[in-house]
Design an enzyme around this catalytic site. Structure first.
Site, short mmCIF file in Angstrom:
data_model
loop_
_atom_site.label_atom_id
_atom_site.label_comp_id
_atom_site.label_asym_id
_atom_site.label_seq_id
_atom_site.Cartn_x
_atom_site.Cartn_y
_atom_site.Cartn_z
N CYS A 8 0.83 -1.09 0.12
CA CYS A 8 -0.09 -0.05 0.00
C CYS A 8 0.90 1.24 0.00
CB CYS A 8 -1.15 0.01 1.03
SG CYS A 8 -0.38 0.13 2.93
N ARG A 14 -3.44 -0.46 5.51
CA ARG A 14 -4.08 -1.65 4.69
C ARG A 14 -3.18 -3.15 4.45
NH1 ARG A 14 -5.17 1.94 -0.29
NH2 ARG A 14 -3.29 3.04 0.71
N ASP A 122 -8.38 3.93 1.30
CA ASP A 122 -7.47 3.96 2.24
C ASP A 122 -8.11 4.73 3.57
OD1 ASP A 122 -5.31 4.97 3.83
OD2 ASP A 122 -4.47 6.18 2.46
P1 4NP Z 1 -1.74 2.93 3.97
O1 4NP Z 1 -2.31 4.24 4.58
O2 4NP Z 1 -1.18 3.24 2.84
O3 4NP Z 1 -3.02 1.96 4.25
O4 4NP Z 1 -0.76 2.31 5.10
C1 4NP Z 1 -1.79 5.37 4.92
C2 4NP Z 1 -0.96 5.53 5.66
C3 4NP Z 1 -0.30 6.67 5.80
C4 4NP Z 1 -0.27 7.78 5.05
C5 4NP Z 1 -1.20 7.56 3.88
C6 4NP Z 1 -1.78 6.16 4.14
N1 4NP Z 1 0.44 8.96 5.34
O5 4NP Z 1 0.07 10.06 4.50
O6 4NP Z 1 0.94 9.17 6.34
#
Ligand code: 4NP
Length: 149
Positions: A8, A14, A122
């Site tokens: 991800c 995720r 997300d």
């Molecule tokens: P992930 O979600 O891609 O599902 O781990 C996110 C976690 C952190 C961030 C964006 C999406 N961030 O911008 O820090």
């Protein structure tokens, strides 16, 4: 040994869930499962506490996972690379060296007609119910792929 990488953006919401769910369902003697983020924002960080909580409520402990960034060498190390959304797909595609690298990469909800979502949303800026939705989507998706790996 078949190896599976869940990818991800941040590797804290995720893909740690997808990693934990898939690992929980597969025999560790035959399958190696890992996860990574396309960004380096959360390298070495534990999963988001809401991902840890929803996994725990479903009998899966993901608390010892640590964030890492996707590497070009992951194309050599893994047989299957599952991404959560189109942005992840584009980011991974930018690092692919050839068509055989890209053959390993799939949207985790690709061909999964029984779910309404084609991408895993997300949940980072959402609330706990968004993490519960993501858990259900990923649990179904993992069952789908386990039958086809
Ligand atoms: P992930 O979600 O891609 O599902 O781990 C996110 C976690 C952190 C961030 C964006 C999406 N961030 O911008 O820090």
């Amino acid at each position: 040994m078949t190896s599976i990488l869940m990818v991800c953006l941040g590797n804290i919401c995720r893909s740690p869930l997808a990693h934990g769910i898939m690992e929980h369902k597969l025999n560790p003697n035959n399958y190696y499962v890992d996860s990574a983020g396309t960004a380096d924002y959360h390298v070495s960080a534990a999963p988001d506490r809401r991902s840890i909580k929803v996994a725990k409520e479903n009998g899966i402990d993901i608390s010892s996972q640590r964030g890492r960034q996707f590497q070009v060498s992951d194309f050599d190390k893994f047989d299957h690379i599952f991404v959560m959304d189109n942005s992840n797909l584009n980011n991974v595609a930018k690092l692919a060296r050839n068509a055989s690298d890209m053959q390993k990469v799939k949207l985790i909800l690709d061909t999964q007609k029984e779910t309404t979502a084609e991408i895993v949303p997300d949940p980072y800026y959402g609330d706990f119910s968004d993490f519960e939705k993501v858990f259900k989507i990923l649990d179904k998706a993992c069952n789908y792929w386990i039958e086809r790996l």
